[in-house]
Design an enzyme around this catalytic site. Structure first.
Site, PDB file in Angstrom:
ATOM      1  CE  LYS A 138      -3.676  -0.512   2.510  1.00  0.00           C
ATOM      2  NZ  LYS A 138      -4.303  -0.706   3.823  1.00  0.00           N
ATOM      3  CG  MET A 140      -2.798  -7.276   9.388  1.00  0.00           C
ATOM      4  SD  MET A 140      -1.080  -7.004   9.199  1.00  0.00           S
ATOM      5  CE  MET A 140      -1.050  -6.372   7.576  1.00  0.00           C
ATOM      6  NE  ARG A 156      -5.367  -4.507  -3.968  1.00  0.00           N
ATOM      7  CZ  ARG A 156      -5.975  -4.782  -2.850  1.00  0.00           C
ATOM      8  NH1 ARG A 156      -5.283  -4.920  -1.742  1.00  0.00           N
ATOM      9  NH2 ARG A 156      -7.273  -4.920  -2.799  1.00  0.00           N
ATOM     10  CG  HIS A 180      -0.454 -44.633  -2.453  1.00  0.00           C
ATOM     11  ND1 HIS A 180      -1.660 -45.019  -3.011  1.00  0.00           N
ATOM     12  CD2 HIS A 180       0.515 -45.170  -3.226  1.00  0.00           C
ATOM     13  CE1 HIS A 180      -1.407 -45.767  -4.071  1.00  0.00           C
ATOM     14  NE2 HIS A 180      -0.095 -45.881  -4.221  1.00  0.00           N
ATOM     15  NE  ARG A 182       7.216 -43.933 -11.712  1.00  0.00           N
ATOM     16  CZ  ARG A 182       6.553 -42.833 -12.068  1.00  0.00           C
ATOM     17  NH1 ARG A 182       5.608 -42.887 -12.983  1.00  0.00           N
ATOM     18  NH2 ARG A 182       6.840 -41.680 -11.503  1.00  0.00           N
ATOM     19  NE  ARG A 232      12.099 -46.781 -12.619  1.00  0.00           N
ATOM     20  CZ  ARG A 232      11.464 -46.122 -11.659  1.00  0.00           C
ATOM     21  NH1 ARG A 232      12.013 -45.047 -11.122  1.00  0.00           N
ATOM     22  NH2 ARG A 232      10.277 -46.511 -11.262  1.00  0.00           N
ATOM     23  N   GLY A 255      16.467 -38.585 -10.795  1.00  0.00           N
ATOM     24  CA  GLY A 255      15.207 -39.008 -10.185  1.00  0.00           C
ATOM     25  C   GLY A 255      15.064 -38.247  -8.883  1.00  0.00           C
ATOM     26  CG  ASN A 261       9.709 -38.193  -7.050  1.00  0.00           C
ATOM     27  OD1 ASN A 261       9.720 -36.968  -7.115  1.00  0.00           O
ATOM     28  ND2 ASN A 261       8.838 -38.939  -7.685  1.00  0.00           N
ATOM     29  CB  CYS A 268      12.063 -38.535 -14.599  1.00  0.00           C
ATOM     30  SG  CYS A 268      13.205 -39.668 -13.814  1.00  0.00           S
TER      31      CYS A 268
HETATM   32  P1  ADP Z   1      -7.613  -2.145   3.385  1.00  0.00           P
HETATM   33  O1  ADP Z   1      -6.214  -2.585   3.346  1.00  0.00           O
HETATM   34  O2  ADP Z   1      -8.515  -3.060   4.112  1.00  0.00           O
HETATM   35  O3  ADP Z   1      -8.110  -1.721   2.026  1.00  0.00           O
HETATM   36  P2  ADP Z   1      -7.296   0.662   3.945  1.00  0.00           P
HETATM   37  O4  ADP Z   1      -6.123   1.108   4.723  1.00  0.00           O
HETATM   38  O5  ADP Z   1      -7.195   0.862   2.474  1.00  0.00           O
HETATM   39  O6  ADP Z   1      -7.624  -0.824   4.318  1.00  0.00           O
HETATM   40  O7  ADP Z   1      -8.527   1.478   4.522  1.00  0.00           O
HETATM   41  C1  ADP Z   1      -9.806   1.002   4.724  1.00  0.00           C
HETATM   42  C2  ADP Z   1     -10.801   1.961   4.127  1.00  0.00           C
HETATM   43  O8  ADP Z   1     -10.608   3.287   4.619  1.00  0.00           O
HETATM   44  C3  ADP Z   1     -10.696   2.050   2.633  1.00  0.00           C
HETATM   45  O9  ADP Z   1     -11.989   2.083   2.067  1.00  0.00           O
HETATM   46  C4  ADP Z   1      -9.986   3.349   2.394  1.00  0.00           C
HETATM   47  O10 ADP Z   1     -10.341   3.905   1.167  1.00  0.00           O
HETATM   48  C5  ADP Z   1     -10.460   4.203   3.572  1.00  0.00           C
HETATM   49  N1  ADP Z   1      -9.439   5.179   3.928  1.00  0.00           N
HETATM   50  C6  ADP Z   1      -8.197   4.924   4.309  1.00  0.00           C
HETATM   51  N2  ADP Z   1      -7.506   6.069   4.510  1.00  0.00           N
HETATM   52  C7  ADP Z   1      -8.340   7.087   4.235  1.00  0.00           C
HETATM   53  C8  ADP Z   1      -8.198   8.515   4.238  1.00  0.00           C
HETATM   54  N3  ADP Z   1      -7.044   9.094   4.544  1.00  0.00           N
HETATM   55  N4  ADP Z   1      -9.255   9.241   3.911  1.00  0.00           N
HETATM   56  C9  ADP Z   1     -10.406   8.643   3.592  1.00  0.00           C
HETATM   57  N5  ADP Z   1     -10.624   7.323   3.568  1.00  0.00           N
HETATM   58  C10 ADP Z   1      -9.600   6.532   3.881  1.00  0.00           C
HETATM   59 MG    MG Z   2      -7.758  -0.453   0.923  1.00  0.00          MG
END
Ligand code: ADP
Ligand code: MG
Length: 895
Positions: free
Chosen positions: A21, A101, A334, A450, A580, A636, A789, A791, A855
């Site tokens: 990110k 997270m 991303r 197996h 084999r 073989r 071979g 394995n 193989c």
């Molecule tokens: P995740 O990894 O679960 O996508 P994010 O860190 O991207 O988590 O954030 C969760 C949500 O909060 C997302 O929808 C993101 O767009 C929103 N968000 C994160 N930072 C901001 C910000 N600075 N202003 C407005 N919305 C935010």
């Molecule tokens: Mg996000």
């Protein structure tokens, strides 16, 4: 150490340090896209925290510096009472771990700054909505309180006011709710909700660090093979508000359709909303195309940015954006996740658009994705009842009647009925049943049992280790919970998910497989006019053609039967790397081997048995060689210990004991028992097998060589082009090889004379013992080729007996991180790989151009294929079904 990077300091290639990110926020900042100012705390800081249990001291001062820079830029201060700067604190590891997270929004609000925000925004409702969100998120993710405490209070408030949406609550309601939330925090933690904005930030940072080690994060990483040591970065990003009324909003979009790959406008958004509202499914979202009529300026800008990002990343991107009062902000991008089918389509579309080269297209797809496209699949829209779940051992979708043993399976097959072989676990005796059945289901054993290994080898659907199964094979009864199934009752198993269903489930064929085996026209026809599928078949075909044109490695197949040989050729194999022969001695022929073993050496009885076997074996080769005409076929010589062809010692002892107790005749069985005892080995894997057996038991290798060479000579006479190669297994010493070679050469010479043909038969050895690799320069004197071979080489290098370790302590080893992946799945570069490398070097020191191949299961594993390519092997050989995957991966390795 520098622990903090401003968004303007990083770039997309710094994922290790800044997380995915953070690296991409930095990249967008560099591209001049509208990213709210902010900075990223590195994974180094997280690792230091995880190690020491506390945040490194210098991090605090660095955060202050970078925070001030952001404050100066915007002319606002964090949590200021009049015009507050608010931030989000967002986790972001190198590999995305969706939903694993934590992220906290609106950080910096307190009892004072909420008033300031209301004032500046001219919107008290919005300000209090943000504050209550902060207390809620902070309570849940930082203080680890039960989220229901908050959402229950929210629901109760909505009910009391008789409103349906959060947004319909009045400002006073929100104020009251915020008070309630703060009360919850105080009650539950004994401390008030922190009013100091910086204190809030610091606690959030620590919470993100901590979230790396939650149990669900651990489980997720284990499943995805993400190392636990990476740690996460933390992004501090200025808040922009999608919840500032109806000219604001938030959304997600893709630069092209992630499931079909078509370009266009794909996404969803919500007006007057923040953060997770869009994905949380609380309100109905709008398709992105609607934004054009609501806010054309933002819409046009967003489309322009989508194009910029796709051109820049040269790939499909996914994007999170927010609109604050008509101003567009980018919050994340991303390279987007996609289905296997989309990966192929997108790769070829990007080639057509000249954004990437054909070589780059090869990097955008994987063998694993191709595999997914090759298996028939269950129609997921069909009605179905899951009755058990096991391990997804060998992908595919199989439906059939329950059968409990070989005879039943073969009887079903003879009647053209589909069967699922259900066993507690399988062993080599079950092979005929596995061949005859549509799929295999076991109650015990893991992905390397197996059943799993053999099924994968055959490309047969398999679910194993479904512990809910109670199998009584004698009574022909399968019980799952209170359901009972008898022979012939229909079940369905999904080897891609491990699910087991009751009754019939509709299966769809894969046109990709039709293409791979029967060519483009047939593949297209199998699409039955479905445009999506046709696009896919075209895409796969183009990528495969390019892979084939690029790869340095040849791909051969492991095939023991005419059917497998044909399948290999259909899948594009350039030869057989491993035939084999022991599989040819199973079934009815087992009796002949028994007779040969039980009779005296040099007796007529033994000679008769061997002659009979030779006749049968000749027939095998006469069938297989023409299929492989013009292509190498490496045969073989018999490898496993002979007693594998004899009855089980314990079974036999019991049988004899019972017979004797009843006073019954059992001379035959007693004789057999003696033989079985004589042949019994404490450690058969290291016992009388391979070349040792050939040297010990006269006539065995000879009959095989005569059968093979005789068949080849006759075909050659007919004007065909047979290319058999003789391969000697388990060689450890050059003397063993010399001995067999001399015998073989004599036989070849006599057959050449008998048929008056000239044959050129390479004789080589398997390298599957450390000693063979270590002395390959000597072995090379007597060998025309080597085949590693891997394995057995893995077993002998590690000292692992595969059958004994995999189900028992491998799971433990994987769990504890002692092994990242089973060395039987992916070659262990450091150890076994080194052994292969040394073997290759040693061999080449004697014969620089000696043909080297591989193989074994590793021949179809992407990682391993790459390694063998690096070593300059001539070919890899894998099971027929994996040939296309190996072709693709070999192409990727070169490109
Ligand atoms: P995740 O990894 O679960 O996508 P994010 O860190 O991207 O988590 O954030 C969760 C949500 O909060 C997302 O929808 C993101 O767009 C929103 N968000 C994160 N930072 C901001 C910000 N600075 N202003 C407005 N919305 C935010
Ligand atoms: Mg996000």
């Amino acid at each position: 150490v520098k622990y903090v990077y401003d968004f303007s300091e990083g770039d997309k290639d710094m994922k290790d340090l800044l997380g995915g990110k953070g690296a991409n926020l930095a990249e967008m900042t560099r591209l001049g896209l509208p990213v709210p100012p902010g900075f990223t705390i590195t994974t180094d800081a997280c690792r230091a925290y995880l190690k020491d249990g506390e945040v490194p001291e210098s991090l605090g001062t660095e955060v202050t510096r970078y925070l001030r820079a952001v404050e100066d830029k915007l002319g606002r201060k964090l949590g200021d009472a009049k015009d507050p700067l608010l931030v989000s604190v967002r986790s972001g590891a190198k590999f995305s771990m969706p939903g694993m997270m934590e992220t906290v929004l609106d950080v910096g609000l307190n009892d004072k700054s909420v008033e300031g925000l209301a004032e500046v925004a001219g919107d008290a409702h919005f300000a209090w909505d943000s504050y209550r969100r902060l207390v809620q998120m902070f309570g849940k993710t930082v203080l680890d309180l039960d989220g229901d405490l908050f959402s229950d209070a929210l629901e109760a408030m909505k009910e009391k006011r008789g409103v349906k949406l959060d947004m319909d609550l009045s400002t006073d309601d929100l104020k009251e709710l915020t008070e309630q939330f703060k009360e919850i925090v105080k009650e539950q933690t004994g401390k008030p909700f922190p009013q100091d904005p910086r204190e809030q930030v610091d606690q959030c940072i620590e919470a993100v660090f901590r979230s790396w080690n939650t149990e669900r994060a651990h489980i997720y990483r284990r499943r995805e093979r993400i190392p636990h040591t990476l740690g996460t970065a933390v992004n501090i990003c200025t808040m922009v508000f999608g919840n500032m009324g109806e000219t604001s909003g938030t959304g997600v979009c893709f630069t092209r359709d992630p499931s079909s790959g078509h370009s266009g406008v794909y996404g969803d958004y919500l007006m007057n909303a923040q953060g997770e509202d869009v994905v949380a499914g609380i309100r109905n979202t709008h398709p992105l195309s609607d934004l054009e009529t609501q806010d054309k300026k933002s819409y046009d800008e967003l489309l322009g940015i989508m194009r910029t990002l796709e051109t820049h990343y040269k790939d499909m991107c996914d994007i999170e954006f927010t609109i604050e009062r008509g101003k567009l902000w980018m919050l994340q991008t991303r390279v987007g996740k996609r289905t296997a089918a989309a990966a192929f389509r997108i790769a070829t579309q990007l080639v057509d658009e000249k954004l990437i080269t054909k070589d780059e297209a090869l990097e955008r797809v994987t063998g694993a994705q191709l595999t997914q496209l090759m298996f028939p699949q269950f129609d997921v829209s069909a009605d179905r009842t899951m009755i058990a779940k096991g391990m997804a051992a060998s992908p595919g979708a199989a439906v059939g009647g329950v059968v409990f043993d070989n005879d039943e399976a073969e009887a079903f097959a003879a009647e053209g009925k589909k069967a699922i072989l259900v066993r507690r676990e399988t062993n080599p005796d079950d092979l005929p049943g596995m061949v005859a059945a549509e799929g295999v289901l076991t109650a015990r054993g893991g992905k390397t049992s197996h059943a799993a290994v053999v099924a994968r080898g055959m490309g047969k659907t398999c679910v194993c280790g479904a512990e809910a199964l109670h199998i009584d094979a004698k009574a022909r009864e399968l019980r799952i919970g209170d359901k009972v199934f008898h022979s012939g009752d229909t079940i369905a198993i999904d080897g891609t998910t491990g699910e087991v269903f009751e009754g019939e489930v509709a299966v769809e064929d894969s046109p990709v497989t039709t293409y791979l085996t029967h060519g483009l026209d047939a593949g297209l026809e199998a699409c039955k006019g479905k445009k999506e599928d046709e696009d896919l078949v075209h895409a796969v075909a183009r990528i495969m053609e390019h892979a084939d044109s690029r790869r340095a490695l040849d791909v051969r197949a492991n095939a023991d039967t005419p059917e497998d040989a044909q399948r290999s050729v259909d899948f594009g194999a350039q030869g057989i790397g491993l035939c084999r022969t022991e599989h040819m001695f199973l079934g009815k022929r087992r009796k002949l081997i028994e007779r040969a073993i039980l009779s005296e050496p040099n007796s007529q009885a033994r000679q008769d048995a061997l002659d009979e076997l030779e006749k049968l074996q000749t027939g095998d080769f006469e069938q297989m060689l023409p299929i492989m005409d013009g292509k190498a076929m490496t045969v073989r010589l018999i490898d496993p210990p002979l007693h594998e062809f004899l009855p089980d010692l314990v079974d036999l002892e019991v049988k004899v004991a019972v017979a004797e107790a009843k006073g019954e005749q059992c001379e035959e069985d007693k004789k057999m028992l003696l033989a079985v005892r004589r042949m019994h080995e404490a450690n058969p894997m290291l016992g009388l097998r391979g070349v040792r057996l050939g040297l010990y038991f006269d006539g065995l290798f000879e009959l095989q060589i005569r059968a093979l060479i005789g068949a080849a000579a006759r075909l050659k006479k007919e004007g065909k082009d047979p290319r058999p190669e003789i391969m000697v297994p388990l060689v450890g010493s050059v003397n063993e090889l010399r001995y067999v070679r001399e015998e073989a050469e004599k036989i070849i010479a006599s057959i050449e004379e008998e048929y008056d043909v000239k044959l050129d038969i390479p004789i080589g050895a398997m390298i599957e013992l450390p000693r063979a690799a270590l002395t390959a320069e000597a072995l090379a004197e007597e060998a025309d080729f080597f085949s590693f071979g891997t394995n057995d080489l893995t077993q002998t290098t590690w000292g692992f007996s595969r059958d004994d370790v995999e189900g028992v302590f491998f799971p433990e080893y994987l769990e504890k991180g002692i092994l990242g992946v089973s060395p039987f799945e992916t070659i262990d570069r450091r150890g076994v790989g080194r052994m292969v490398e040394m073997g290759a070097q040693n061999a080449r020191s004697t014969k620089p151009n000696i043909k080297l191949g591989v193989c074994g299961e590793h021949g179809g594993d992407p990682e391993s294929v790459r390694f063998f390519d690096e070593l300059g092997m001539a070919y890899v050989s894998c099971s027929p079904f994996r040939v296309p995957v190996a072709r693709l991966e070999a192409g990727r390795a070169t490109a």
